[in-house]
Design an enzyme around this catalytic site. Sequence first.
Site, mmCIF file in Angstrom:
data_model
loop_
_atom_site.group_PDB
_atom_site.id
_atom_site.type_symbol
_atom_site.label_atom_id
_atom_site.label_comp_id
_atom_site.label_asym_id
_atom_site.label_seq_id
_atom_site.Cartn_x
_atom_site.Cartn_y
_atom_site.Cartn_z
ATOM 1 N N ASP A 92 5.874 -4.630 -0.219
ATOM 2 C CA ASP A 92 7.317 -4.567 0.011
ATOM 3 C C ASP A 92 7.581 -4.603 1.515
ATOM 4 O O ASP A 92 6.780 -4.116 2.308
ATOM 5 C CB ASP A 92 7.884 -3.252 -0.526
ATOM 6 C CG ASP A 92 8.012 -3.240 -2.039
ATOM 7 O OD1 ASP A 92 7.501 -4.170 -2.696
ATOM 8 O OD2 ASP A 92 8.617 -2.290 -2.562
ATOM 9 N N HIS A 149 -1.292 -5.177 -1.975
ATOM 10 C CA HIS A 149 -1.915 -5.787 -3.150
ATOM 11 C C HIS A 149 -2.434 -7.189 -2.844
ATOM 12 O O HIS A 149 -2.112 -7.782 -1.817
ATOM 13 C CB HIS A 149 -0.894 -5.831 -4.294
ATOM 14 C CG HIS A 149 -0.492 -4.473 -4.797
ATOM 15 N ND1 HIS A 149 -0.864 -4.000 -6.040
ATOM 16 C CD2 HIS A 149 0.234 -3.480 -4.214
ATOM 17 C CE1 HIS A 149 -0.365 -2.781 -6.196
ATOM 18 N NE2 HIS A 149 0.300 -2.436 -5.105
ATOM 19 N N SER A 252 3.475 0.169 8.417
ATOM 20 C CA SER A 252 2.857 -0.780 9.316
ATOM 21 C C SER A 252 3.069 -2.210 8.851
ATOM 22 O O SER A 252 4.129 -2.546 8.337
ATOM 23 C CB SER A 252 1.376 -0.485 9.510
ATOM 24 O OG SER A 252 0.918 -1.133 10.674
#
Length: 288
Positions: A92, A149, A252
């Site tokens: 995200d 992911h 980050s």
Amino acid sequence: MNIKERLFLAGQHLLPHHTLSRLIGCAAECRKPWFKNRLIDAFIHRYQVDMSEAEIGNPHAYEHFNAFFTRALRDGSRPLDPTPGAVLCPADGAISQLGPIEYGRLLQAKGHSFSVLELLGGDAERAAPFIGGQFATVYLSPRDYHRVHMPLAGTLREMVYVPGKLFSVNGFTAEQVPELFSRNERVVCLFDTERGPMAVVLVGAMIVASIETVWAGLVTPPKRTLKTFNYGVSEPIHLEKGAELGRFKLGSTAIVLFGPDQVRWAEELAAGSAVRMGQALGGPLQDA
């Protein structure tokens, strides 16, 4: 720049990055209910965190702040794009930049670029497959889901810990700090995929207490020196498309790299585009 921005930028250069990050990391692991609950509540209020998506919706049920920050999401919260051959967004956040790797460099912000050779730890052989390829940089803000992911299914070949600074990685510092992403501490993960070599680089930042991967746990060698971990064929580590790769304890950036003629990014994406883990960032050239 206004005075506030000047002071912020000066602090980026003057503050003891690693000492500050270690202190905040200790606070983020505190299990005292009175402390960790107030910290979590203040963070949710400050950044308007959506807890309705979390697997554990009660913020006080987490054992410490780091457990809350790296919280899992409910099943189905991030459906994977079903398009055959789609390259998935790893996290995200928002697109910082994406596009071609030209003359061995990646665009950081207007007027700034950085070297793929330095980003991947300074090894020319490691960087060579990505020269002339494509990259996408995803910035995770504090309010975002902080697990990273797999954009494609892949078999892990190599992991490299690269020591460095811990500058903030928001849009302002990307515009002001040269070679930002190749100066910050980072973990380089190299995979063999159906599109050839793929690198996923987890870039640390100011007050990021640690970077973890699912196969190695916390990746911080006792001495902050460059360290390479090779993974053999006898017990291969294979991760499916969309599987969790790692996580940040405080926000980050994740950078994805592919070689030449392997990926075309979705036309609607540009710097500043909001993205979610699992959506299609692009696909193979022949299907674009």
